[in-house]
Design an enzyme around this catalytic site. Sequence first.
Site, PDB file in Angstrom:
ATOM      1  N   GLY A  55      -4.530  14.586   7.776  1.00 25.86           N
ATOM      2  CA  GLY A  55      -4.203  14.154   6.419  1.00 25.86           C
ATOM      3  C   GLY A  55      -4.196  15.370   5.511  1.00 25.86           C
ATOM      4  N   GLN A 107      -5.053  20.048  -2.387  1.00 19.90           N
ATOM      5  CA  GLN A 107      -5.303  21.060  -1.351  1.00 19.90           C
ATOM      6  C   GLN A 107      -4.176  22.082  -1.279  1.00 19.90           C
ATOM      7  OE1 GLN A 107      -6.302  17.998   1.865  1.00 19.90           O
ATOM      8  NE2 GLN A 107      -7.672  19.695   2.351  1.00 19.90           N
ATOM      9  N   CYS A 135     -12.344  19.472   7.103  1.00 25.19           N
ATOM     10  CA  CYS A 135     -11.389  19.518   5.996  1.00 25.19           C
ATOM     11  C   CYS A 135     -10.667  20.855   6.038  1.00 25.19           C
ATOM     12  CB  CYS A 135     -12.144  19.362   4.673  1.00 25.19           C
ATOM     13  SG  CYS A 135     -11.074  19.330   3.228  1.00 25.19           S
ATOM     14  N   LEU A 136      -9.359  20.835   5.872  1.00 26.41           N
ATOM     15  CA  LEU A 136      -8.598  22.089   5.896  1.00 26.41           C
ATOM     16  C   LEU A 136      -9.028  23.014   4.759  1.00 26.41           C
ATOM     17  CD1 LEU A 136      -5.007  20.807   6.753  1.00 26.41           C
ATOM     18  CD2 LEU A 136      -6.720  21.745   8.299  1.00 26.41           C
ATOM     19  N   HIS A 155     -11.205   9.821   2.719  1.00 18.33           N
ATOM     20  CA  HIS A 155     -11.382  11.276   2.588  1.00 18.33           C
ATOM     21  C   HIS A 155     -10.261  11.860   1.715  1.00 18.33           C
ATOM     22  CE1 HIS A 155     -12.254  15.396   4.492  1.00 18.33           C
ATOM     23  NE2 HIS A 155     -11.116  15.570   3.845  1.00 18.33           N
ATOM     24  N   GLU A 156      -9.022  11.454   1.998  1.00 17.59           N
ATOM     25  CA  GLU A 156      -7.880  11.997   1.244  1.00 17.59           C
ATOM     26  C   GLU A 156      -7.909  11.541  -0.211  1.00 17.59           C
ATOM     27  OE1 GLU A 156      -6.446  14.346   2.490  1.00 17.59           O
ATOM     28  OE2 GLU A 156      -7.025  13.985   4.556  1.00 17.59           O
ATOM     29  N   HIS A 211     -10.193  13.426  -2.467  1.00 13.13           N
ATOM     30  CA  HIS A 211      -9.645  14.697  -2.965  1.00 13.13           C
ATOM     31  C   HIS A 211      -8.968  14.500  -4.328  1.00 13.13           C
ATOM     32  CE1 HIS A 211     -10.178  17.739   0.144  1.00 13.13           C
ATOM     33  NE2 HIS A 211      -9.736  16.930   1.091  1.00 13.13           N
TER      34      HIS A 211
HETATM   35 ZN    ZN Z   1     -10.079  17.288   3.074  1.00 12.65          ZN
END
Ligand code: ZN
Length: 183
Positions: free
Chosen positions: A49, A54, A99-100, A141-142, A145
């Site tokens: 995702g 991000q 997480c990226l 999670h997304e 953000h």
């Molecule tokens: Zn993340």
Amino acid sequence: MAILKVARMGHPVLRQQCRPIDPEKITGDEVQRLVRDMFETMIEYNGVGLAAPQVHQPVRLAIAGGETDQDGRPRFRVLINPEITVLDEETKLGMYEGCLSIPGLRGWVERPARIRVKAYNEKGQRQEFVLDGFPAVVTQHECDHLDGVLYVDRITDTKRFAFEEEAERFLDLADDDVGDSED
Ligand code: ZN
């Protein structure tokens, strides 16, 4: 298309309240390009995702995976201005999240396992659906953000916060074989 630079924890863009996207503009060039570039970026970095902040865009747009289609291929949903309702406060699903924007680390987070999602898709259509299990976790999670929240804010036991390599060696990452993924 372009692979975008991913903001890492500490960059203020990850801590902003993101602004809604005008639904009329979803099918316009700017949003469509962002969706395409986010897909390319997510695939490049093996994400399950990705949220717009991000990639330094503080708008309420995210891509969330974790589902498969009827042919068993990964399915990703584009979520624009998403709203989440928890359908079962009692049942939680815990896993090591990554997480990226927080590369190399994993932390144990428990989230509600069943949610209802309302959002626009990339065609500007209003969608409503229920998610259970892993895709429900990815979507939460997304969507976190979009409110400037990172999974580290939800870790309740810091003993279960670790570098990925150590987590693989010493913590049972395979506790939940779907937990091995980065958003
Ligand atoms: Zn993340």
